[in-house]
Design a protein around this motif. Structure first.
Motif, short mmCIF file in Angstrom:
data_model
loop_
_atom_site.label_atom_id
_atom_site.label_comp_id
_atom_site.label_asym_id
_atom_site.label_seq_id
_atom_site.Cartn_x
_atom_site.Cartn_y
_atom_site.Cartn_z
N ALA A 49 0.95 -1.22 -0.03
CA ALA A 49 -0.01 -0.06 0.03
C ALA A 49 0.73 1.40 -0.03
CB ALA A 49 -0.97 0.05 1.12
N LYS A 50 2.01 1.16 0.76
CA LYS A 50 2.86 2.37 0.77
C LYS A 50 4.13 1.98 0.10
CE LYS A 50 5.23 5.38 4.07
NZ LYS A 50 5.36 5.78 5.50
N PRO A 51 4.72 2.47 -0.91
CA PRO A 51 5.99 2.02 -1.40
C PRO A 51 6.99 2.12 -0.43
CG PRO A 51 4.61 3.59 -2.87
CD PRO A 51 4.18 3.78 -1.46
N VAL A 52 7.80 0.89 -0.63
CA VAL A 52 9.17 0.93 0.00
C VAL A 52 10.26 0.75 -0.84
CG1 VAL A 52 10.52 -0.61 1.64
CG2 VAL A 52 8.00 -0.36 1.99
N PRO A 53 11.17 1.83 -0.66
CA PRO A 53 12.47 1.68 -1.74
C PRO A 53 13.47 0.56 -1.13
CG PRO A 53 12.58 3.54 -0.11
CD PRO A 53 11.42 2.94 0.21
N PHE A 54 13.85 -0.21 -2.17
CA PHE A 54 14.98 -1.24 -1.73
C PHE A 54 16.28 -0.73 -2.66
CE2 PHE A 54 10.77 -3.29 -1.30
CZ PHE A 54 10.90 -3.85 -0.16
N ASP A 55 17.28 -1.63 -1.87
CA ASP A 55 18.57 -1.61 -2.58
C ASP A 55 18.89 -2.81 -2.95
OD1 ASP A 55 20.03 0.82 -3.09
OD2 ASP A 55 20.16 1.24 -0.94
N PHE A 56 19.76 -3.26 -3.80
CA PHE A 56 19.98 -4.79 -4.17
C PHE A 56 21.54 -5.14 -4.14
CE2 PHE A 56 16.07 -3.16 -5.71
CZ PHE A 56 15.06 -4.17 -5.87
N VAL A 57 21.66 -6.17 -3.43
CA VAL A 57 23.09 -6.98 -3.15
C VAL A 57 23.17 -8.02 -4.06
CG1 VAL A 57 24.69 -7.34 -1.36
CG2 VAL A 57 22.95 -5.97 -0.99
N VAL A 58 24.33 -7.77 -4.90
CA VAL A 58 24.75 -8.92 -5.72
C VAL A 58 26.06 -9.18 -5.54
CG1 VAL A 58 24.86 -9.62 -8.18
CG2 VAL A 58 23.46 -7.63 -7.64
N TYR A 86 17.50 -8.31 -1.71
CA TYR A 86 17.19 -6.86 -1.65
C TYR A 86 17.02 -6.35 0.05
CZ TYR A 86 12.34 -8.90 -1.77
OH TYR A 86 11.12 -9.60 -1.18
N ILE A 87 17.57 -5.28 0.08
CA ILE A 87 17.64 -4.65 1.52
C ILE A 87 16.71 -3.49 1.24
CG2 ILE A 87 19.37 -5.87 2.28
CD1 ILE A 87 21.12 -3.26 1.68
N GLU A 88 16.22 -2.82 2.62
CA GLU A 88 15.55 -1.55 2.43
C GLU A 88 16.52 -0.41 2.26
OE1 GLU A 88 12.28 -1.13 5.32
OE2 GLU A 88 12.72 -3.09 6.11
N VAL A 431 20.80 9.09 11.09
CA VAL A 431 20.93 7.94 10.02
C VAL A 431 19.81 7.06 10.13
CG1 VAL A 431 22.42 6.13 9.19
CG2 VAL A 431 23.31 8.44 10.41
N SER A 432 18.92 7.12 9.22
CA SER A 432 17.77 6.20 9.27
C SER A 432 18.21 4.90 8.74
CB SER A 432 16.62 6.68 8.08
OG SER A 432 16.15 7.89 8.36
N GLN A 433 17.62 3.89 9.37
CA GLN A 433 18.05 2.29 9.28
C GLN A 433 17.41 2.22 7.75
OE1 GLN A 433 19.44 0.48 11.86
NE2 GLN A 433 20.19 2.44 11.98
N ASN A 434 16.21 2.71 7.36
CA ASN A 434 15.75 2.42 6.03
C ASN A 434 14.82 3.49 5.70
OD1 ASN A 434 13.04 1.78 6.82
ND2 ASN A 434 14.17 0.07 7.89
N ALA A 435 14.40 3.59 4.40
CA ALA A 435 14.10 4.95 3.98
C ALA A 435 12.63 5.08 4.27
CB ALA A 435 14.27 4.98 2.39
N SER A 436 12.09 3.55 4.65
CA SER A 436 10.48 3.62 4.99
C SER A 436 10.40 4.05 6.37
CB SER A 436 9.96 2.27 4.82
OG SER A 436 10.62 1.54 5.61
#
Length: 437
Positions: A49-58, A86-88, A431-436
């Motif tokens: 319902a609320k977008p959560v931005p993610f980063d991606f670890v390869v 994927y991580i927040e 420093v936020s733990q994640n963007a959400s």
């Protein structure tokens, strides 16, 4: 006809340890996709319902380019299935405030709600409220303070342990009046801790505030309880052979705090001990590191070293551990690396530790208190780096509290902020733990 990057699709499996898992399946992802498109895919697949931005670890690296560019740079073929975690996402660090100091800040704490504590090279312990008002200041030591630790609190009174280059540690009581109060702050030294014959480098308490560890350049680790003795447990050194001096010492004894002795002395390091801490969530276990290029695990109940990680030419400066990974120790070294060691591994195990490279010597490291896999390190180039332990090839974010080259000497992460001390004074960053969040 050869395929082009606009028509290539790569087989990808997406995994996560966040609260947003996808059903196990294989995706065919266009090679031109970047982090943004992958994040949209996850959000759409989960119908959030609320977008959560993610980063991606390869393969230990956060994706900064297109998938196709990453594969080309790392020699990965089009038919090889990529497992991507994927991580927040983390928001860029944001400065909250600066707190000028007359001398270098060597240690800081943000564990007291509404207050920041600092310790300086001038021997003073200070506190500030979130509005940047100085709420207390006390000269606790006759030489630079190297480390402080909050033991306990009762109403507006806090018990704080400090370690110094004056060869002593100390248990202090500081009363900080509430805002608007007409009373002033009060500082009381409760006991001085005597063992070491060289400057102290670190002091740490257990979660309950009932035990202390001290580390020193003399190669020893002191293990203490935090009860305040009613009389001296350690006799005071004689200052001379004149009867008058000895008599004056006896008269003044009642006006100073009692001299406390350690419960145990841990001996194993063969050089300076630079850092010490209790293992998170493990009452009878502790970690230490030193200039002898070792990280040691201690059984505090029996006072013995039960495991040693020996590195090659890595004088260690500081250490930390995460509550989510209590058997893993982070240690920074003068060789410009931060290492992650699994202390459960036997010496014969060939599993390589994880290394995080820095362009300058990392002097300090602190783990997040939120249970994430993120840590911050401070370095002599004046930069604080935010790391996600799943991405080893580069920091997630960086910031400079002062001018480049002004050394960072300590970092602390708690109450949603990172406290930074060093040659430039004291600075606080959000420093936020994640963007959400």
């Amino acid at each position: 006809m050869a395929s082009t990057s606009s028509t290539i699709s790569l087989p990808v499996v997406l995994t996560t340890k966040t609260a947003y898992p996808l059903p196990s399946q294989k995706f065919m992802i266009p090679a031109t996709w970047r982090r943004y498109q992958l994040s949209q895919l996850v959000n759409k697949a989960l119908s959030l319902a609320k977008p959560v931005p993610f980063d991606f670890v390869v393969k230990g690296e956060i994706l900064r380019a297109t998938l196709g560019e990453w594969c080309a740079e790392n020699g990965v073929g089009e038919e090889e299935t990529l497992e991507i975690e994927y991580i927040e996402s983390v928001l860029p660090p944001e400065k909250v405030s600066d707190f000028p100091h007359e001398d270098w800040v060597s240690s800081a704490s943000c564990k007291i709600p509404g207050q920041f504590l600092t310790a300086s090279y001038d021997g003073s312990i200070r506190s500030f409220d979130y509005s940047q008002n100085a709420t207390s200041s006390a000269l606790a030591h006759s030489a630079p303070i190297s480390s402080i630790s909050v033991l306990s609190s009762l109403d507006d009174t806090y018990t704080i342990a400090s370690a110094s280059h004056d060869l002593t540690a100390q248990i202090n009581q500081i009363t900080i009046p509430p805002p608007g109060s007409s009373t002033s702050s009060k500082y009381t030294p409760l006991a001085t801790l005597h063992l070491h014959t060289a400057p102290l480098s670190s002091i740490a308490s257990n979660a309950a505030g009932t035990r202390l560890l001290t580390a020193s350049w003399d190669g020893l680790i002191g293990f203490w309880d935090t009860t305040v003795p009613k009389k001296d447990e350690v006799p005071e050194e004689e200052m001379g052979d004149h009867g008058g001096r000895k008599k004056r010492r006896r008269v003044e004894e009642g006006s100073r705090p009692p001299r406390k002795a350690p419960t145990e002395v841990f001996k194993s390091h063969v050089g300076r001990v630079s850092g010490v801490m209790f293992a998170p969530g493990q009452e009878n276990k502790a970690y230490s590191c030193g200039f002898d290029s070792t990280v040691r695990v201690w059984d505090t109940e029996h006072g013995v070293s039960v495991h040693t990680v020996t590195a090659s030419n890595k004088p260690f400066l500081s250490l930390s551990a995460l509550s989510t990974m209590p058997d893993n120790v982070l240690a920074t070294s003068t060789d410009r690396t931060m290492m992650l060691y699994d202390v459960r591994l036997s010496p014969s195990d060939t599993t390589a530790p994880v290394s995080f490279s820095h362009p300058a010597t990392p002097s300090c490291v602190a783990a997040s208190d939120s249970g994430s896999q993120q840590v911050v390190s401070g370095a002599y180039d004046g930069v604080v780096r935010l790391w996600d332990l799943r991405s080893t090839k580069g920091a997630v974010a960086t910031f400079s509290p002062w001018e480049r080259g002004v050394k960072v000497l300590c970092v602390e992460w708690g109450q949603g902020v990172v406290a930074v001390g060093g040659e430039g004074g004291f600075s606080v960053w959000k420093v936020s733990q994640n963007a959400s969040s």
